[in-house]
Design a protein around this motif. Structure first.
Motif, PDB file in Angstrom:
ATOM      1  N   TYR B  31     -18.065  -7.069 -33.632  1.00  0.00           N
ATOM      2  CA  TYR B  31     -16.647  -7.345 -33.861  1.00  0.00           C
ATOM      3  C   TYR B  31     -16.279  -7.071 -35.318  1.00  0.00           C
ATOM      4  O   TYR B  31     -17.021  -7.425 -36.235  1.00  0.00           O
ATOM      5  CB  TYR B  31     -16.336  -8.811 -33.541  1.00  0.00           C
ATOM      6  CG  TYR B  31     -16.512  -9.214 -32.099  1.00  0.00           C
ATOM      7  CD1 TYR B  31     -16.327 -10.525 -31.717  1.00  0.00           C
ATOM      8  CD2 TYR B  31     -16.855  -8.305 -31.116  1.00  0.00           C
ATOM      9  CE1 TYR B  31     -16.476 -10.913 -30.401  1.00  0.00           C
ATOM     10  CE2 TYR B  31     -17.010  -8.675 -29.793  1.00  0.00           C
ATOM     11  CZ  TYR B  31     -16.819  -9.989 -29.445  1.00  0.00           C
ATOM     12  OH  TYR B  31     -16.979 -10.378 -28.139  1.00  0.00           O
ATOM     13  N   TYR B  33     -12.642  -6.987 -38.051  1.00  0.00           N
ATOM     14  CA  TYR B  33     -11.283  -7.515 -38.202  1.00  0.00           C
ATOM     15  C   TYR B  33     -10.669  -7.029 -39.509  1.00  0.00           C
ATOM     16  O   TYR B  33     -11.374  -6.848 -40.507  1.00  0.00           O
ATOM     17  CB  TYR B  33     -11.313  -9.051 -38.250  1.00  0.00           C
ATOM     18  CG  TYR B  33     -11.989  -9.703 -37.064  1.00  0.00           C
ATOM     19  CD1 TYR B  33     -13.374  -9.847 -37.022  1.00  0.00           C
ATOM     20  CD2 TYR B  33     -11.239 -10.177 -35.989  1.00  0.00           C
ATOM     21  CE1 TYR B  33     -13.983 -10.435 -35.936  1.00  0.00           C
ATOM     22  CE2 TYR B  33     -11.856 -10.770 -34.899  1.00  0.00           C
ATOM     23  CZ  TYR B  33     -13.223 -10.892 -34.878  1.00  0.00           C
ATOM     24  OH  TYR B  33     -13.843 -11.475 -33.804  1.00  0.00           O
ATOM     25  N   TYR B  35      -7.634  -8.491 -42.007  1.00  0.00           N
ATOM     26  CA  TYR B  35      -6.695  -9.550 -42.342  1.00  0.00           C
ATOM     27  C   TYR B  35      -5.927  -9.135 -43.593  1.00  0.00           C
ATOM     28  O   TYR B  35      -6.415  -8.378 -44.417  1.00  0.00           O
ATOM     29  CB  TYR B  35      -7.428 -10.858 -42.658  1.00  0.00           C
ATOM     30  CG  TYR B  35      -8.051 -11.568 -41.482  1.00  0.00           C
ATOM     31  CD1 TYR B  35      -9.367 -11.293 -41.095  1.00  0.00           C
ATOM     32  CD2 TYR B  35      -7.340 -12.538 -40.780  1.00  0.00           C
ATOM     33  CE1 TYR B  35      -9.947 -11.958 -40.037  1.00  0.00           C
ATOM     34  CE2 TYR B  35      -7.921 -13.205 -39.707  1.00  0.00           C
ATOM     35  CZ  TYR B  35      -9.220 -12.906 -39.345  1.00  0.00           C
ATOM     36  OH  TYR B  35      -9.795 -13.574 -38.290  1.00  0.00           O
ATOM     37  N   LEU B  45      -4.155 -12.119 -39.184  1.00  0.00           N
ATOM     38  CA  LEU B  45      -4.893 -11.045 -38.529  1.00  0.00           C
ATOM     39  C   LEU B  45      -3.974  -9.865 -38.229  1.00  0.00           C
ATOM     40  O   LEU B  45      -2.927 -10.018 -37.597  1.00  0.00           O
ATOM     41  CB  LEU B  45      -5.514 -11.572 -37.236  1.00  0.00           C
ATOM     42  CG  LEU B  45      -6.386 -10.608 -36.448  1.00  0.00           C
ATOM     43  CD1 LEU B  45      -7.613 -10.179 -37.255  1.00  0.00           C
ATOM     44  CD2 LEU B  45      -6.818 -11.256 -35.127  1.00  0.00           C
ATOM     45  N   TYR B  48      -7.909  -6.012 -34.719  1.00  0.00           N
ATOM     46  CA  TYR B  48      -9.338  -6.275 -34.606  1.00  0.00           C
ATOM     47  C   TYR B  48      -9.961  -5.374 -33.551  1.00  0.00           C
ATOM     48  O   TYR B  48      -9.247  -4.679 -32.798  1.00  0.00           O
ATOM     49  CB  TYR B  48      -9.612  -7.750 -34.301  1.00  0.00           C
ATOM     50  CG  TYR B  48      -9.101  -8.247 -32.967  1.00  0.00           C
ATOM     51  CD1 TYR B  48      -7.757  -8.567 -32.783  1.00  0.00           C
ATOM     52  CD2 TYR B  48      -9.969  -8.432 -31.903  1.00  0.00           C
ATOM     53  CE1 TYR B  48      -7.295  -9.041 -31.577  1.00  0.00           C
ATOM     54  CE2 TYR B  48      -9.511  -8.911 -30.689  1.00  0.00           C
ATOM     55  CZ  TYR B  48      -8.166  -9.218 -30.532  1.00  0.00           C
ATOM     56  OH  TYR B  48      -7.702  -9.686 -29.328  1.00  0.00           O
ATOM     57  N   VAL B  50     -13.436  -5.257 -30.785  1.00  0.00           N
ATOM     58  CA  VAL B  50     -14.580  -5.963 -30.210  1.00  0.00           C
ATOM     59  C   VAL B  50     -15.712  -5.004 -29.849  1.00  0.00           C
ATOM     60  O   VAL B  50     -16.684  -5.394 -29.197  1.00  0.00           O
ATOM     61  CB  VAL B  50     -14.166  -6.818 -28.997  1.00  0.00           C
ATOM     62  CG1 VAL B  50     -13.186  -7.893 -29.435  1.00  0.00           C
ATOM     63  CG2 VAL B  50     -13.584  -5.961 -27.884  1.00  0.00           C
ATOM     64  N   LYS B  57      -4.314  -5.632 -31.127  1.00  0.00           N
ATOM     65  CA  LYS B  57      -3.367  -6.110 -32.117  1.00  0.00           C
ATOM     66  C   LYS B  57      -3.608  -7.582 -32.425  1.00  0.00           C
ATOM     67  O   LYS B  57      -3.918  -8.373 -31.547  1.00  0.00           O
ATOM     68  CB  LYS B  57      -1.938  -5.931 -31.595  1.00  0.00           C
ATOM     69  CG  LYS B  57      -1.525  -4.476 -31.442  1.00  0.00           C
ATOM     70  CD  LYS B  57      -0.096  -4.374 -30.912  1.00  0.00           C
ATOM     71  CE  LYS B  57       0.323  -2.922 -30.764  1.00  0.00           C
ATOM     72  NZ  LYS B  57       1.710  -2.792 -30.239  1.00  0.00           N
ATOM     73  N   PHE B  90      -8.435  -7.927 -46.347  1.00  0.00           N
ATOM     74  CA  PHE B  90      -9.839  -8.269 -46.159  1.00  0.00           C
ATOM     75  C   PHE B  90     -10.316  -7.755 -44.812  1.00  0.00           C
ATOM     76  O   PHE B  90      -9.654  -7.940 -43.782  1.00  0.00           O
ATOM     77  CB  PHE B  90     -10.047  -9.781 -46.211  1.00  0.00           C
ATOM     78  CG  PHE B  90      -9.981 -10.352 -47.589  1.00  0.00           C
ATOM     79  CD1 PHE B  90      -8.824 -10.943 -48.048  1.00  0.00           C
ATOM     80  CD2 PHE B  90     -11.078 -10.278 -48.428  1.00  0.00           C
ATOM     81  CE1 PHE B  90      -8.753 -11.462 -49.329  1.00  0.00           C
ATOM     82  CE2 PHE B  90     -11.026 -10.792 -49.714  1.00  0.00           C
ATOM     83  CZ  PHE B  90      -9.852 -11.377 -50.159  1.00  0.00           C
ATOM     84  N   LEU B 106     -17.838 -15.198 -39.480  1.00  0.00           N
ATOM     85  CA  LEU B 106     -17.363 -13.971 -40.095  1.00  0.00           C
ATOM     86  C   LEU B 106     -18.048 -13.703 -41.423  1.00  0.00           C
ATOM     87  O   LEU B 106     -18.230 -14.613 -42.224  1.00  0.00           O
ATOM     88  CB  LEU B 106     -15.854 -14.056 -40.325  1.00  0.00           C
ATOM     89  CG  LEU B 106     -14.971 -14.206 -39.086  1.00  0.00           C
ATOM     90  CD1 LEU B 106     -13.511 -14.328 -39.502  1.00  0.00           C
ATOM     91  CD2 LEU B 106     -15.154 -13.050 -38.136  1.00  0.00           C
TER      92      LEU B 106
END
Lengths: 113, 117
Positions: B31, B33, B35, B45, B48, B50, B57, B90, B106
């Motif tokens: 995963y 992401y 941010y 967020l 992202y 998976v 979204k 990030f 994370l």
């Protein structure tokens, strides 16, 4: 309603005093809960996590948090803070079918010498 | 191990310009992401993923696009930058989510500071 609510945007505390940073979560997120810390000009790093079991969770740097299901809270505590604890602290929870992590707005801890 | 690496660390754009932020992780995480962090708003967020080839979204996706062509890389694109996209971005990655298997801890990159004039 906000999924993860941090009640204090800033918390000033004197060095060697105890501190509690408050976090409440809503029913829209899971009860897999986290606290992350962000030191100035850095990314976030994990302090501690609650997945199941004992409601008192111990993390790094002497921090601990207590999961309280009836009050939907996950407050962070430290019995005696140091100058080096000055940072921003984020409460977070898994959401969206456990694929996403939702963060609170953060609490800036300012330790006063 | 390098962990999560973001490039560039700083960038200044003019309104309407485009750019891509690159996130690379060497931990074989599934995963990833993106941010954005803004004062008083915490981390929100954007998008992202998976797994390789998948994207989804987040809560603030408008004005951004992403791609995950390789498992280790997650790109965030701004097609036409706006001043409202001035922020610190990030990237984060995690091994898995859910259950009692470590539940989505994370790992964050150091951040990319973007200014749009």
């Amino acid at each position: 309603a906000q999924s993860v609510t941090q009640l204090d945007s800033q918390v000033p505390v004197f060095e060697e005093a105890p501190v509690e940073l408050r976090c409440n979560y809503s029913s829209s997120v899971s009860v897999y809960l986290f606290w992350y810390v962000q030191y100035p000009n850095q990314g976030l790093q994990l302090l501690l996590k609650y997945l199941s079991g004992s409601t008192l969770v111990k993390g790094i740097n002497g921090f601990e948090a207590e999961f309280n299901k009836s009050q939907t809270s996950f407050h962070l505590r430290k019995p005696s803070v140091h100058i080096s604890d000055t940072a921003e602290y984020f409460c977070a929870a898994l959401s969206g079918g456990y694929q996403k992590v939702t963060f609170g707005i953060g609490t800036k801890l300012q330790v006063i010498p | 191990n390098a962990g999560v690496t973001q490039t560039p660390k700083f960038r200044v754009l003019k309104t309407g310009q485009s750019m891509t932020l690159l996130c690379a992780q060497d931990m074989n995480h599934e995963y990833m992401y993106w941010y954005r962090q803004d004062p008083g708003m915490g981390l929100r967020l954007i998008h992202y993923s998976v797994g390789e080839g998948t994207t989804a979204k987040g809560e603030v996706p408008d004005g951004y696009n992403v791609s995950r062509l390789k498992k280790q890389n997650f790109l965030l694109g701004l097609e036409s930058a706006a001043p409202s996209q001035t922020s610190v971005y990030f990237c984060a990655s995690s091994l898995r989510t859910g259950g009692l298997s470590g539940a989505n801890v994370l790992t964050f990159g150091a951040g990319s500071r973007l200014t749009v004039l």
